[in-house]
Design a protein around this motif. Structure first.
Motif, PDB file in Angstrom:
ATOM      1  N   ASP A  96      39.807  53.516  40.817  1.00 35.17           N
ATOM      2  CA  ASP A  96      40.697  52.785  39.898  1.00 35.17           C
ATOM      3  C   ASP A  96      40.504  51.270  40.041  1.00 35.17           C
ATOM      4  OD1 ASP A  96      41.826  55.179  39.024  1.00 35.17           O
ATOM      5  OD2 ASP A  96      43.657  54.966  40.217  1.00 35.17           O
ATOM      6  N   VAL A  97      40.456  50.813  41.277  1.00 36.25           N
ATOM      7  CA  VAL A  97      40.263  49.382  41.537  1.00 36.25           C
ATOM      8  C   VAL A  97      38.911  48.936  40.992  1.00 36.25           C
ATOM      9  CG1 VAL A  97      39.867  47.691  43.377  1.00 36.25           C
ATOM     10  CG2 VAL A  97      41.853  49.200  43.487  1.00 36.25           C
ATOM     11  N   GLY A  98      37.883  49.754  41.214  1.00 31.75           N
ATOM     12  CA  GLY A  98      36.552  49.426  40.702  1.00 31.75           C
ATOM     13  C   GLY A  98      36.517  49.358  39.179  1.00 31.75           C
ATOM     14  N   VAL A  99      37.213  50.283  38.527  1.00 28.63           N
ATOM     15  CA  VAL A  99      37.284  50.272  37.059  1.00 28.63           C
ATOM     16  C   VAL A  99      37.961  48.993  36.577  1.00 28.63           C
ATOM     17  CG1 VAL A  99      38.354  51.414  35.061  1.00 28.63           C
ATOM     18  CG2 VAL A  99      37.162  52.780  36.795  1.00 28.63           C
ATOM     19  N   ASP A 100      39.063  48.625  37.220  1.00 30.76           N
ATOM     20  CA  ASP A 100      39.761  47.385  36.848  1.00 30.76           C
ATOM     21  C   ASP A 100      38.883  46.153  37.113  1.00 30.76           C
ATOM     22  OD1 ASP A 100      41.962  48.881  36.123  1.00 30.76           O
ATOM     23  OD2 ASP A 100      43.088  48.454  37.962  1.00 30.76           O
ATOM     24  N   LEU A 101      38.212  46.153  38.254  1.00 31.25           N
ATOM     25  CA  LEU A 101      37.383  45.016  38.638  1.00 31.25           C
ATOM     26  C   LEU A 101      36.206  44.834  37.677  1.00 31.25           C
ATOM     27  CD1 LEU A 101      36.885  42.763  40.693  1.00 31.25           C
ATOM     28  CD2 LEU A 101      35.679  44.431  42.122  1.00 31.25           C
ATOM     29  N   ALA A 120      36.104  45.714  34.625  1.00 35.05           N
ATOM     30  CA  ALA A 120      36.648  45.263  33.337  1.00 35.05           C
ATOM     31  C   ALA A 120      36.947  43.768  33.366  1.00 35.05           C
ATOM     32  CB  ALA A 120      37.910  46.051  32.992  1.00 35.05           C
ATOM     33  N   LEU A 121      37.446  43.293  34.489  1.00 37.78           N
ATOM     34  CA  LEU A 121      37.833  41.884  34.593  1.00 37.78           C
ATOM     35  C   LEU A 121      36.666  40.947  34.891  1.00 37.78           C
ATOM     36  CD1 LEU A 121      41.108  42.285  36.692  1.00 37.78           C
ATOM     37  CD2 LEU A 121      40.941  41.633  34.278  1.00 37.78           C
ATOM     38  N   GLU A 122      35.758  41.398  35.774  1.00 32.31           N
ATOM     39  CA  GLU A 122      34.740  40.480  36.284  1.00 32.31           C
ATOM     40  C   GLU A 122      33.301  40.940  36.124  1.00 32.31           C
ATOM     41  OE1 GLU A 122      35.716  38.882  40.135  1.00 32.31           O
ATOM     42  OE2 GLU A 122      37.862  39.128  39.747  1.00 32.31           O
ATOM     43  N   GLY A 123      33.093  42.121  35.583  1.00 31.64           N
ATOM     44  CA  GLY A 123      31.731  42.598  35.353  1.00 31.64           C
ATOM     45  C   GLY A 123      31.155  43.367  36.526  1.00 31.64           C
ATOM     46  N   ALA A 124      30.008  43.986  36.266  1.00 30.80           N
ATOM     47  CA  ALA A 124      29.370  44.855  37.254  1.00 30.80           C
ATOM     48  C   ALA A 124      28.969  44.117  38.526  1.00 30.80           C
ATOM     49  CB  ALA A 124      28.157  45.545  36.632  1.00 30.80           C
ATOM     50  N   GLY A 125      28.647  42.844  38.414  1.00 29.79           N
ATOM     51  CA  GLY A 125      28.234  42.072  39.584  1.00 29.79           C
ATOM     52  C   GLY A 125      29.322  41.889  40.626  1.00 29.79           C
ATOM     53  N   ALA A 126      30.570  42.074  40.228  1.00 30.06           N
ATOM     54  CA  ALA A 126      31.692  41.886  41.159  1.00 30.06           C
ATOM     55  C   ALA A 126      31.971  43.126  41.999  1.00 30.06           C
ATOM     56  CB  ALA A 126      32.951  41.511  40.377  1.00 30.06           C
ATOM     57  N   LEU A 127      31.282  44.219  41.727  1.00 30.24           N
ATOM     58  CA  LEU A 127      31.586  45.499  42.377  1.00 30.24           C
ATOM     59  C   LEU A 127      30.945  45.636  43.752  1.00 30.24           C
ATOM     60  CD1 LEU A 127      31.250  47.902  39.317  1.00 30.24           C
ATOM     61  CD2 LEU A 127      33.354  47.161  40.445  1.00 30.24           C
ATOM     62  N   THR A 128      31.465  44.872  44.708  1.00 29.62           N
ATOM     63  CA  THR A 128      31.009  45.031  46.090  1.00 29.62           C
ATOM     64  C   THR A 128      31.999  45.917  46.826  1.00 29.62           C
ATOM     65  OG1 THR A 128      32.233  43.114  46.902  1.00 29.62           O
ATOM     66  CG2 THR A 128      29.990  42.713  46.054  1.00 29.62           C
ATOM     67  N   LEU A 129      31.517  46.612  47.846  1.00 32.54           N
ATOM     68  CA  LEU A 129      32.413  47.451  48.659  1.00 32.54           C
ATOM     69  C   LEU A 129      33.536  46.617  49.261  1.00 32.54           C
ATOM     70  CD1 LEU A 129      30.123  49.901  50.646  1.00 32.54           C
ATOM     71  CD2 LEU A 129      31.875  50.494  48.986  1.00 32.54           C
ATOM     72  N   ARG A 130      33.182  45.466  49.755  1.00 24.13           N
ATOM     73  CA  ARG A 130      34.166  44.599  50.411  1.00 24.13           C
ATOM     74  C   ARG A 130      35.276  44.187  49.431  1.00 24.13           C
ATOM     75  NH1 ARG A 130      34.088  42.032  55.221  1.00 24.13           N
ATOM     76  NH2 ARG A 130      31.932  42.587  55.559  1.00 24.13           N
ATOM     77  N   GLU A 131      34.897  43.795  48.208  1.00 24.38           N
ATOM     78  CA  GLU A 131      35.894  43.341  47.240  1.00 24.38           C
ATOM     79  C   GLU A 131      36.763  44.497  46.753  1.00 24.38           C
ATOM     80  OE1 GLU A 131      38.168  40.746  44.959  1.00 24.38           O
ATOM     81  OE2 GLU A 131      36.902  40.474  46.724  1.00 24.38           O
ATOM     82  N   ILE A 132      36.164  45.650  46.544  1.00 23.52           N
ATOM     83  CA  ILE A 132      36.949  46.820  46.126  1.00 23.52           C
ATOM     84  C   ILE A 132      37.932  47.198  47.230  1.00 23.52           C
ATOM     85  CG2 ILE A 132      36.818  49.280  45.569  1.00 23.52           C
ATOM     86  CD1 ILE A 132      34.157  48.607  44.084  1.00 23.52           C
ATOM     87  N   ALA A 133      37.468  47.203  48.470  1.00 25.31           N
ATOM     88  CA  ALA A 133      38.348  47.528  49.599  1.00 25.31           C
ATOM     89  C   ALA A 133      39.484  46.510  49.709  1.00 25.31           C
ATOM     90  CB  ALA A 133      37.543  47.567  50.894  1.00 25.31           C
ATOM     91  N   ARG A 134      39.160  45.232  49.575  1.00 28.59           N
ATOM     92  CA  ARG A 134      40.185  44.187  49.662  1.00 28.59           C
ATOM     93  C   ARG A 134      41.258  44.392  48.594  1.00 28.59           C
ATOM     94  NH1 ARG A 134      41.924  39.664  47.592  1.00 28.59           N
ATOM     95  NH2 ARG A 134      40.433  39.538  45.884  1.00 28.59           N
ATOM     96  N   ARG A 135      40.820  44.649  47.365  1.00 29.68           N
ATOM     97  CA  ARG A 135      41.780  44.827  46.274  1.00 29.68           C
ATOM     98  C   ARG A 135      42.563  46.128  46.394  1.00 29.68           C
ATOM     99  NH1 ARG A 135      40.034  41.724  40.921  1.00 29.68           N
ATOM    100  NH2 ARG A 135      38.924  40.008  41.909  1.00 29.68           N
ATOM    101  N   ALA A 136      41.984  47.102  47.077  1.00 28.61           N
ATOM    102  CA  ALA A 136      42.694  48.369  47.304  1.00 28.61           C
ATOM    103  C   ALA A 136      43.625  48.274  48.514  1.00 28.61           C
ATOM    104  CB  ALA A 136      41.695  49.504  47.501  1.00 28.61           C
ATOM    105  N   GLY A 137      43.523  47.174  49.268  1.00 27.43           N
ATOM    106  CA  GLY A 137      44.397  46.969  50.420  1.00 27.43           C
ATOM    107  C   GLY A 137      43.993  47.760  51.644  1.00 27.43           C
ATOM    108  N   VAL A 138      42.680  47.997  51.802  1.00 31.15           N
ATOM    109  CA  VAL A 138      42.190  48.753  52.956  1.00 31.15           C
ATOM    110  C   VAL A 138      41.083  47.944  53.644  1.00 31.15           C
ATOM    111  CG1 VAL A 138      42.788  51.004  51.978  1.00 31.15           C
ATOM    112  CG2 VAL A 138      40.506  50.068  51.561  1.00 31.15           C
ATOM    113  N   SER A 139      40.699  48.384  54.835  1.00 31.90           N
ATOM    114  CA  SER A 139      39.627  47.702  55.549  1.00 31.90           C
ATOM    115  C   SER A 139      38.310  47.873  54.796  1.00 31.90           C
ATOM    116  CB  SER A 139      39.483  48.274  56.963  1.00 31.90           C
ATOM    117  OG  SER A 139      38.901  49.566  56.901  1.00 31.90           O
ATOM    118  N   HIS A 140      37.366  46.962  55.048  1.00 33.77           N
ATOM    119  CA  HIS A 140      36.105  47.047  54.313  1.00 33.77           C
ATOM    120  C   HIS A 140      35.294  48.291  54.672  1.00 33.77           C
ATOM    121  CE1 HIS A 140      34.760  44.801  57.905  1.00 33.77           C
ATOM    122  NE2 HIS A 140      33.638  45.447  57.711  1.00 33.77           N
TER     123      HIS A 140
END
Length: 196
Positions: free
Chosen positions: A17-22, A24-44
């Protein structure tokens, strides 16, 4: 001795879900594991319990896009009668609208060179959509190699989507909407409509 931690199915869904939102907002280049984890509120490292590789997470996100596009295709073709040319026109319009309305997801979905399709069965979601196109082309042009014509038509639609999204086609053609380009692409691959 404590039991090993089991993967949380809700976390898997939340990461996607976080990846889908990300995307949509910032494009495919923003889809890093670290950023998805941060936005999901979990460790990287948490996403690795569900997605051993970054590519598997990207594939799960892209699968959502194919599911959305599939629903759109089914809805579009559901009320368009049985004339394959009319169905291809509506399918092309729906495809272009999806591409232009979801540029980040669209970019990700068609990067099979990046996506891990194997055990997530991404191709099981994407190839049936191409099969719909092949079937309609085969009915519209029974004399042709439907797979080759469908592939060329898809490439043409993809090019229209990309160039329209970048503003290039508007500049080059002066067009204010993509409908004339869609019509021309269909004529090029299927032949002119009767009476035109």
């Amino acid at each position: 001795m404590s039991e090993p931690e089991k993967p949380d199915p809700d976390l898997r869904t939340r990461l996607v879900d976080v990846g889908v939102d990300l995307v949509a907002l910032e494009g495919a280049g923003a889809l890093t594991l670290r950023e998805i984890a941060r936005r999901a509120g979990v460790s990287h490292g948490a996403p690795r319990r569900h997605f051993p590789t970054h590519l598997e997470l990207l594939s799960a996100i892209a699968r959502r896009g194919f599911t959305q596009l599939g629903i759109r295709v089914t809805t579009t073709l559901g009320g368009k009668g049985t004339d394959p040319r009319a169905q291809l026109t509506e399918l092309g319009r729906s495809y272009l609208e999806f591409a232009l309305g979801n540029p980040g997801m669209y970019e990700l979905m068609f990067r099979h060179d990046l996506l891990e399709s194997g055990h997530l069965r991404l191709r099981d979601t994407s190839l049936p959509l191409f099969g719909v196109l092949v079937d309609l082309v085969g009915r519209a042009r029974p004399d042709a190699d439907a797979r080759a014509v469908a592939g060329a038509l898809w490439a043409n639609l993809h090019g229209i989507a990309q160039l329209w999204g970048w503003g290039s086609l508007q500049l080059a053609t002066g067009a204010e909407d993509f409908t004339p380009l869609l019509r021309t692409a269909l004529d090029a691959h299927l032949g002119p409509e009767d009476g035109r």
